[in-house]
Every structure is written in C-alpha cells, then in structure tokens.
Design an enzyme around this catalytic site. Structure first.
Site, mmCIF file in Angstrom:
data_model
loop_
_atom_site.group_PDB
_atom_site.id
_atom_site.type_symbol
_atom_site.label_atom_id
_atom_site.label_comp_id
_atom_site.label_asym_id
_atom_site.label_seq_id
_atom_site.Cartn_x
_atom_site.Cartn_y
_atom_site.Cartn_z
ATOM 1 N N CYS A 42 33.686 45.681 81.818
ATOM 2 C CA CYS A 42 33.671 46.583 82.961
ATOM 3 C C CYS A 42 32.759 46.080 84.074
ATOM 4 O O CYS A 42 33.149 46.039 85.236
ATOM 5 C CB CYS A 42 33.246 47.980 82.520
ATOM 6 N N CYS A 47 36.324 46.807 85.718
ATOM 7 C CA CYS A 47 36.474 47.942 86.621
ATOM 8 C C CYS A 47 35.478 47.956 87.771
ATOM 9 O O CYS A 47 35.822 48.396 88.876
ATOM 10 C CB CYS A 47 36.391 49.245 85.839
ATOM 11 N N LYS A 50 36.424 45.103 90.327
ATOM 12 C CA LYS A 50 37.757 45.457 90.823
ATOM 13 C C LYS A 50 37.681 46.615 91.807
ATOM 14 O O LYS A 50 38.358 46.611 92.838
ATOM 15 C CB LYS A 50 38.652 45.823 89.648
ATOM 16 N N TYR A 177 47.807 49.750 84.653
ATOM 17 C CA TYR A 177 46.926 50.019 85.791
ATOM 18 C C TYR A 177 46.401 48.736 86.422
ATOM 19 O O TYR A 177 46.261 48.652 87.650
ATOM 20 C CB TYR A 177 45.792 50.964 85.399
ATOM 21 N N GLU A 181 47.025 47.965 90.324
ATOM 22 C CA GLU A 181 45.843 47.903 91.179
ATOM 23 C C GLU A 181 45.768 46.575 91.921
ATOM 24 O O GLU A 181 45.538 46.539 93.141
ATOM 25 C CB GLU A 181 44.586 48.127 90.336
ATOM 26 N N HIS A 437 38.304 74.437 103.057
ATOM 27 C CA HIS A 437 39.228 74.042 104.120
ATOM 28 C C HIS A 437 38.490 73.398 105.294
ATOM 29 O O HIS A 437 37.403 73.830 105.647
ATOM 30 C CB HIS A 437 39.989 75.284 104.600
ATOM 31 N N GLU A 442 41.755 71.372 98.374
ATOM 32 C CA GLU A 442 42.115 72.781 98.409
ATOM 33 C C GLU A 442 43.535 73.026 97.907
ATOM 34 O O GLU A 442 43.888 74.147 97.497
ATOM 35 C CB GLU A 442 41.949 73.357 99.813
#
Length: 448
Positions: A42, A47, A50, A177, A181, A437, A442
C-alpha cells in the site's frame, strides 16, 4: 523452550507493522523481516502512490474546466517526471515514518528476506536462523502475470510508478479496480488507452448499474474498452512497439502493456512446507477466525490469506491477532459491510449488498431508491457526466442493506454513510436527517 523472540513477523506491510506495534505494547519481544522496503504494498507500490497519481490526473479536467469558472490558463502542460519524483519522494518519507514506528516500539528490524524453516524458526538471507514462540506471516500479495507468450514484455503496477517516460499508447489488461484506475490515470496524462478484459463485465462484486455507468463514462472520455478479449500473446516489433494478440478479437498495436489481472498470495518460496502450513489452491495460507494456521505457532494476516485484499482489513487483522495472542483479549474481525472504492474517473464506492445480491437474499422484499443527478460543478463546466446514488433496503422497516455511488468525491461521501449501513439504520433515519445544501452528499437523504 527458550526463543530469541516472542514474535517474528515476516513482512513489514500494513498488517505486519500494526501487529508488531500492538504486540510490543503488550510486552512482547518482536522482530520483523522485510526484504524490500518498510511499508508494504500500500505505502510503497500501491494505494498511496496510486492515489497521488489520481490527484495529479484530476488536474487534467480541472485545467480544462477552469475557463468556465473564470480562469485563463495558457500554456498548461503535464510533466510526468516531476510528478513521478514527487510521489516517489513522498513514498520514501512515509517509509521513514513506518520505520520510525518500529524503532519507537523497540521492534528489531531485519532488512532481508526471511523464510520459514520450522514451526518456531525462520532463516534469513544472510544464513542466520532466528527462533520465535510465534511466527506471523504478513507478506501480502503479488501481481499475477498471465501465462501467455511474450508476457515478459508487459509490466505490472509494481513498475508503473517508475516509468522513465509515459508511452503514447497503452493496453491495460484487467477488469478490477487497478485496471480501471490506471486507465483513468494514464488517459488523463495524455496516453491513448485501451482497456481489455477476457470477461463480459468490469468490477465484479460492485453493483452492475453503477459499473455500467462507469464504463459508459470511461468510453465517452476516449478510453477504448473491449470485453471478451482473450489475451493470447504479446510480440515485440523492431521499433520496440508491441502487438497484443486477441485471437478472434484482433490485434492491438501499443507501446506498453500493463497487467492488472489480479494479485496472488506471495507464498512461493516462503518455506511453508517446512512447517507443514496448509495453503489453498491459490497459495493462500488457510487460517481460522483468529488468524491461526493449522500449525499452532504460525499465524497469517492480510492479503497472504486472500480473504479480503484491502489495507484497512490487514490492519484490523494484525491488531486483532496481537490482542488475541499477546494481549489476553481474544478478538476477531467483522468482515460484514466493508466500504470499498474504485478511484476511477469518476470514482465509485459501495458498501453492503449490491442489488443482485440483495435480490438473491431477500427476493421481492427489497426496495431500490436512486438519485440520478448532474453535479453542480459539471453543470457550470459544461460536462454531461451524471452521478448516480443507489440505496437498497430490505424488509418492512426498510433497513438500508446497501449503498452504491458514482460521481465526484464518492469515496469521501461513502465513508460516513457506511456507518449507517453498519449500524443497521433504516430508510426513515436517512429521511429524518436534514440535507446539507448545496452538496452532492445531500442526495443520500433526499432519495424517493
């Protein structure tokens, strides 16, 4: 018996480092062997670097959109070596922090390969043997290379961070993934990308409707996506370009092939047979709920067990192992409702059951709520991409059993929402929550 250490860990990745720190805090004498760099997949080649490339890729669209937001940006260009070096420098910084963690907890670090030579013994590359009451295997996984002619001409995610220069054209083989990616990353950096997979869909395990939206947007951006493409071989031409053979699906000429077809437990040559440790057909170490193998003194956590290949899972497993074995606090990891994300362009994220899984489990007792919207930023910038949020409920009280999102910042939004799914809240709890908002988040409390 007397041992050199209470705990010897093979692998200084996320799971191994966490296990070492927690075990040491419980008073154990701990050693770790790492043959490459402290931090593991990682931090060093996965990750973390990346995600830094993903951030860099975002600027491709941001620069383009800036004019609609009043900014005049002339002469903008991308410099791959600059970003590459910044990323690699930060990886080195993080490696230093992980090493410091080991030092601060008085963990002995052996910067060399270790293999198992017995139930309580490991052998280092230097020839030194070390004994331990407990051995923890946390060596992670390794990119899978297809067994096809010319596979040696391809690279994996291990090497892509170190490219001297970006290719003009790239073929990415895979449907997970990592493949999706890097398709988004390289395309944003100006590479002509073709994404191929042997199967008929991308990202199995994610909600089909969300994945279909990603594929449509990926194609609209200019990435050539090809399904049912049987990679049969790679040939190198005199000008160093490559020909990717797809059998009946034809050939693709390219400058680089990136394999992203999966990751396998890195157990080959680890010496597990010397202690009689059982593995499955993929080479993964078979463990029980407490991360214990069939050999009482040998445990394993993380990707080497091939349960859930995610860094936070490895960390939880390493922590639970240390508490159980050295902290007199037996704990197991709950693998239910793990939030996951794909940092594609745009990102998608999900937690809980997909629509397909929910129908299989609950039949007609589910309800689906959706919000299909165009983010405000896309409206102003003129982009036609639409976000899609999907809520899956089950039972008469409409318990939320799945949330699946695609759109800007989906991973950031899902992390908080995943708490609601883990807690077993129902749709009414979302309806009763006031909207924030204006925001994309939301939409989670406005779905009808």
């Amino acid at each position: 018996m007397s041992f050199d250490f209470d705990l010897f860990i093979i692998g200084a990745g996320s799971g191994g480092v966490r296990a070492s720190r927690i075990a040491a805090s419980h008073g154990a004498k701990v050693a770790v062997a790492e043959e490459h760099r402290v931090g593991g997949t990682c931090v060093i080649r996965g990750c973390v670097p990346k995600k830094m490339l993903v951030y860099g890729a975002h600027f491709a669209e941001d620069v383009h959109d800036a004019a609609r937001f009043g900014w005049d940006i002339q002469g903008a260009s991308f410099n791959w070596p600059r970003l590459r070096d910044v990323v690699l420098d930060d990886v080195t910084r993080l490696e230093g922090l992980y090493t410091q963690t080991l030092n601060n907890n008085h963990v002995t670090l052996f910067p060399e390969r270790a293999t198992i030579s017995g139930p309580h013994e490991v052998t280092l590359t230097s020839g030194k043997t070390v004994t331990a009451k407990v051995i923890l295997v946390a060596v992670g996984g390794w990119p899978t290379i297809p067994n096809v002619p010319g596979a040696e001409y391809g690279i994996t995610s291990n090497e892509v961070f170190h490219l001297d220069a970006l290719p003009k054209r790239a073929v990415i083989a895979g449907a997970g993934y990592i493949a999706n990616e890097f398709a988004g990353i390289l395309h944003a950096f100006g590479v002509e990308v073709t994404l191929v997979t042997r199967g008929d869909r991308m990202l199995r395990g994610y909600d089909t409707e969300i994945v279909d939206r990603l594929v449509a947007m990926t194609t609209a951006k200019g990435v050539d996506v090809r399904f049912d493409f049987p990679l049969q071989g790679i040939a190198k031409q005199e000008d160093n370009s490559l020909i990717v053979d797809g059998g009946d699906q034809g050939q693709i000429e390219t400058d680089m092939v990136l394999f992203a077809i999966g990751r396998s437990p890195k157990t080959q040559g680890l010496g597990l047979e010397h202690a009689g440790v059982a593995v499955d057909k993929s080479g993964a170490i078979i463990v029980d709920a407490h991360n214990r193998s069939n050999v009482a003194s040998i445990y394993a956590v993380g990707d080497v067990t091939n349960r859930v290949q995610l860094t936070p899972v490895a960390i939880r497993e390493g922590h639970a192992f240390a508490d159980t074995v050295f902290g007199n606090n037996p704990r197991t990891v709950d693998y239910d409702a793990i939030p996951t994300a794909v940092f594609s362009s745009p990102p998608l994220a999900g937690v809980g059951l997909t629509e397909e899984d929910a129908r299989a489990q609950y039949g007609d007792g589910i309800k689906i709520y959706k919000s299909d919207f165009r983010p405000m930023k896309n409206v102003v910038s003129g982009r036609q991409e639409r976000g899609l949020y999907k809520m899956i409920t089950a039972g008469p009280d409409e318990q939320v059993v799945g949330l699946h999102l695609i759109g800007p910042d989906s991973s950031e939004i899902l992390q908080a929402a995943a708490i609601a799914v883990k807690a077993g809240l129902n749709k009414q709890a979302f309806d009763d929550t006031m909207a924030l908002h204006p925001s994309m988040a939301e939409e989670l409390v406005l779905m009808k």
